[in-house]
Structures are given as structure tokens and as C-alpha cells.
Design an enzyme around this catalytic site. Sequence first.
Site, PDB file in Angstrom:
ATOM      1  N   ASP A  96      71.854  60.658 116.531  1.00  0.00           N
ATOM      2  CA  ASP A  96      71.533  60.519 115.087  1.00  0.00           C
ATOM      3  C   ASP A  96      70.869  59.124 114.763  1.00  0.00           C
ATOM      4  O   ASP A  96      71.141  58.081 115.602  1.00  0.00           O
ATOM      5  CB  ASP A  96      73.176  60.643 114.522  1.00  0.00           C
ATOM      6  N   GLU A 154      85.431  68.802 125.294  1.00  0.00           N
ATOM      7  CA  GLU A 154      84.831  67.620 124.953  1.00  0.00           C
ATOM      8  C   GLU A 154      85.871  66.616 124.358  1.00  0.00           C
ATOM      9  O   GLU A 154      86.758  66.757 123.818  1.00  0.00           O
ATOM     10  CB  GLU A 154      83.735  67.714 123.619  1.00  0.00           C
TER      11      GLU A 154
HETATM   12  P1  FAD Z   1      66.270  67.060 119.048  1.00  0.00           P
HETATM   13  O1  FAD Z   1      66.421  68.530 119.597  1.00  0.00           O
HETATM   14  O2  FAD Z   1      65.420  65.975 119.576  1.00  0.00           O
HETATM   15  O3  FAD Z   1      66.108  67.446 117.417  1.00  0.00           O
HETATM   16  C1  FAD Z   1      66.304  66.254 116.620  1.00  0.00           C
HETATM   17  C2  FAD Z   1      65.650  66.640 115.378  1.00  0.00           C
HETATM   18  O4  FAD Z   1      64.335  66.653 115.554  1.00  0.00           O
HETATM   19  C3  FAD Z   1      65.905  68.178 114.834  1.00  0.00           C
HETATM   20  O5  FAD Z   1      65.934  67.917 113.544  1.00  0.00           O
HETATM   21  C4  FAD Z   1      64.822  68.973 115.304  1.00  0.00           C
HETATM   22  O6  FAD Z   1      64.728  69.983 114.509  1.00  0.00           O
HETATM   23  C5  FAD Z   1      63.938  68.053 115.212  1.00  0.00           C
HETATM   24  N1  FAD Z   1      62.595  68.179 116.637  1.00  0.00           N
HETATM   25  C6  FAD Z   1      63.237  68.522 117.778  1.00  0.00           C
HETATM   26  N2  FAD Z   1      61.978  68.560 118.517  1.00  0.00           N
HETATM   27  C7  FAD Z   1      61.003  68.285 117.745  1.00  0.00           C
HETATM   28  C8  FAD Z   1      59.595  68.093 117.769  1.00  0.00           C
HETATM   29  N3  FAD Z   1      59.006  68.560 118.989  1.00  0.00           N
HETATM   30  N4  FAD Z   1      58.748  68.125 116.889  1.00  0.00           N
HETATM   31  C9  FAD Z   1      59.185  67.768 115.484  1.00  0.00           C
HETATM   32  N5  FAD Z   1      60.421  67.829 115.420  1.00  0.00           N
HETATM   33  C10 FAD Z   1      61.341  68.155 116.342  1.00  0.00           C
HETATM   34  N6  FAD Z   1      75.459  62.698 118.975  1.00  0.00           N
HETATM   35  C11 FAD Z   1      75.648  61.497 119.544  1.00  0.00           C
HETATM   36  O7  FAD Z   1      75.322  60.373 119.305  1.00  0.00           O
HETATM   37  N7  FAD Z   1      76.770  61.437 120.661  1.00  0.00           N
HETATM   38  C12 FAD Z   1      77.007  62.612 121.416  1.00  0.00           C
HETATM   39  O8  FAD Z   1      77.699  62.609 122.351  1.00  0.00           O
HETATM   40  C13 FAD Z   1      76.680  63.805 120.930  1.00  0.00           C
HETATM   41  N8  FAD Z   1      77.183  65.010 121.418  1.00  0.00           N
HETATM   42  C14 FAD Z   1      76.825  66.062 120.739  1.00  0.00           C
HETATM   43  C15 FAD Z   1      77.243  67.183 121.481  1.00  0.00           C
HETATM   44  C16 FAD Z   1      76.714  68.603 120.975  1.00  0.00           C
HETATM   45  C17 FAD Z   1      77.121  69.882 121.914  1.00  0.00           C
HETATM   46  C18 FAD Z   1      75.991  68.542 119.793  1.00  0.00           C
HETATM   47  C19 FAD Z   1      75.669  70.049 119.186  1.00  0.00           C
HETATM   48  C20 FAD Z   1      75.425  67.533 118.894  1.00  0.00           C
HETATM   49  C21 FAD Z   1      76.011  66.222 119.886  1.00  0.00           C
HETATM   50  N9  FAD Z   1      75.533  64.999 119.034  1.00  0.00           N
HETATM   51  C22 FAD Z   1      75.835  63.736 119.753  1.00  0.00           C
HETATM   52  C23 FAD Z   1      75.007  65.026 117.858  1.00  0.00           C
HETATM   53  C24 FAD Z   1      73.245  64.806 118.185  1.00  0.00           C
HETATM   54  O9  FAD Z   1      73.020  63.575 118.643  1.00  0.00           O
HETATM   55  C25 FAD Z   1      72.594  65.025 116.526  1.00  0.00           C
HETATM   56  O10 FAD Z   1      72.589  66.245 116.064  1.00  0.00           O
HETATM   57  C26 FAD Z   1      71.015  64.566 116.798  1.00  0.00           C
HETATM   58  O11 FAD Z   1      70.639  64.492 115.309  1.00  0.00           O
HETATM   59  C27 FAD Z   1      70.187  65.415 117.474  1.00  0.00           C
HETATM   60  O12 FAD Z   1      70.106  65.582 118.665  1.00  0.00           O
HETATM   61  P2  FAD Z   1      69.410  66.560 119.432  1.00  0.00           P
HETATM   62  O13 FAD Z   1      69.390  66.367 120.841  1.00  0.00           O
HETATM   63  O14 FAD Z   1      69.796  68.136 119.046  1.00  0.00           O
HETATM   64  O15 FAD Z   1      67.971  66.304 119.108  1.00  0.00           O
END
Ligand code: FAD
Length: 293
Positions: free
Chosen positions: A110, A18
Site C-alpha cells: 500500500d 496468515e
Molecule cells: P498490484 O497487483 O501491483 O496492483 C496495485 C494497483 O495497481 C492495483 O490498483 C492494480 O489495479 C494496479 N495495477 C496493477 N498492475 C498494473 C499495471 N500494469 N498498470 C496499471 N495499473 C496496474 N500488504 C502489505 O503491506 N503486507 C502484506 O503482507 C500484505 N499481504 C497481503 C496478502 C493478500 C492475500 C492480499 C490480498 C493483500 C495483501 N496486502 C499486503 C495488501 C496489498 O499490498 C495491497 O492490496 C496493495 O495495495 C496492492 O498490492 P498488489 O500486490 O495487489 O499490487
Amino acid sequence: MGKISSMFQKGKMTVSFEVFPPKKDDDIEKLYDTIKDLIDIRPDFVSVTYGAGGSTRDKTVEIASTIKNKIGIETMAHLTCVNSSEDDISRVLDELNSKNIQNVLALRGDPQQGQANFTKTSGGFGYAYELVNYIKKHNDWSICVAGYPEGHIETQDLKREMDYLKMKVDNGADFIISQLFFNNEDFLNFRDQAIKKGINKPIIPGIFPILNYNAIKKITSLCGAKIPKYLSDNLECKKDNPSEIEKIGIEHAISQSEELIKHDIAGIHFYTMNKSSQIKEIYNSIAKKIIRI
Ligand code: FAD
């Protein structure tokens, strides 16, 4: 080259990195030099992050395109729901498509700076699973999603988190990359739970080499990853000695990786922090133990 989803082979591993778009445009060339320096490792793909608030949208696409079309390594562009309507997302996807990039890491992102909770943009998406669903309909993409071995900082309920991960997979995610973690048991338990839940997609551990004391303090406070006591004690002792911190971080990343390799992982993804020499050092010491695709 092509879709990452078609790279995975039983008994073999992908190796990937990454990188993030540098804050200053002047540093982009340095990033390309870093990536060229990693070519010896023959990375299967490089992923390019998407800045908070969608701030690096154009740079992410530009850098991903250069890595793929000029440097010649397969790329995956990260994409978040932050500050984006469906139309905005559609434009980014069209642009990626026009640059021959078919791999996306679909994330919610986030909360924006100054906001305690994530707010969905009008006409946009509230969760990553909705973005996955939309991307899958848009074109035949290879879609990766994020997984959280220790739970997500907003939820930290591993069972619920697993339900949400399943939703991402059921909506079309092809593989998963984990958030950084320092205790392999967390990752292996997470993978076991995922399999029990019926998530039968590759789950790649994300390895973050600790290279700077202040940076790791900040990152772990933001994402909630725990540092095991022996490692944290070691870091505390050496916190005023940057080269010792780097040494501890590299050693930990090597032993973490070596142990994971014994557990039949689908691949290994290094959070490079845009550095190459330390990543090469880690890779070179584990290379013989990896059966590459
Ligand atoms: P989701 O899977 O949508 O989850 C977000 C929150 O909502 C979680 O607390 C989850 O428990 C909750 N949730 C999910 N689905 C539901 C539902 N159906 N009902 C109720 N609650 C729910 N951030 C950036 O800004 N840019 C990046 O390039 C970036 N790259 C990343 C790469 C990796 C490998 C990882 C692990 C993280 C990265 N992040 C990045 C961070 C990420 O954007 C944050 O962790 C963000 O807060 C959550 O994103 P997610 O896609 O996991 O969200």
C-alpha cells in the site's frame, strides 16, 4: 514440505493460515504458541505478512524461519515493493533462501502513510508483476500473488484488475490468494472470470472471520470489501456485545467456508489475526467436508 506450488492436487484442498508479526517483540512467543495450538489442524502452510512500509522486514523473515525450521510447518513470507530497491529485495530473498524458505507472496504494498498514491522507490518496482518477474529470475521460487474478488480499492474495475492479475501470472506467479470477502458470489464470479481469461493457476479464497466490530470497520474501509446487508445489520445490532460479534463472525466464516468447499476450491486460507481458538472452532466444524492433500 517445500514449494507450495507443488502441493495442489485436483479434488483436494490445502488449508493454510496468515499471521502477522506482533508490534511488540515480547508478543512473538505468544504468536508461536498460537501457531503451535494450530498444529492439530495440520496446516499445509502458514504465511507471514510484511508490515506496511517494509517495517517488519527482519521480523517477517525471523518468524517465517522459526515456523518452518523450529515448529516444522511450511511457510510463505510476504514481500512488498514498498521502500525497497532491487538490491533490498535481493537481500531479503537471499536471507529467506538461507533459511530454506522457497515460498513468497509477492505484493506491491500500500502507499506509505501520509501518501495518497503508491510511489516507486528509486531502483525498485512499481507493480507486483514486476516483483514477480524479478523473483522468478532470482531463483526457483514458488510465488503467490494477491487477487481481488471485488476489485482493488485503487482500481475497482474488475476487467482491468483481471488484466493485471494475468500479468502477474504470466510473469511467473504460481497461485493466487484472494483478499477477504464476505459474499461468496464475488469470489466465484472472480474465479470464473480468471478461468475465462486463461488464468489456470489455483485461486485460494481468503477467509476473514469477523472477531471484532471496530477492527472489521477499519479493515473494510481500507480494503474496500463489502459486508452484505444482513450481516452488517446483524453486526450493528450487536456492536456493543463483543462475544455476540465473535459468534456472528464465526458463524459467517463457517457458512462461507462450507459453501465454498462445495465449489471445488483449491484450498482455504484463514486470516487468523494471530488467534487460534476461534480458527480451530471454524476449522473443526468444516473439517469433515474437506478432502485434504
Ligand atoms: P498490484 O497487483 O501491483 O496492483 C496495485 C494497483 O495497481 C492495483 O490498483 C492494480 O489495479 C494496479 N495495477 C496493477 N498492475 C498494473 C499495471 N500494469 N498498470 C496499471 N495499473 C496496474 N500488504 C502489505 O503491506 N503486507 C502484506 O503482507 C500484505 N499481504 C497481503 C496478502 C493478500 C492475500 C492480499 C490480498 C493483500 C495483501 N496486502 C499486503 C495488501 C496489498 O499490498 C495491497 O492490496 C496493495 O495495495 C496492492 O498490492 P498488489 O500486490 O495487489 O499490487
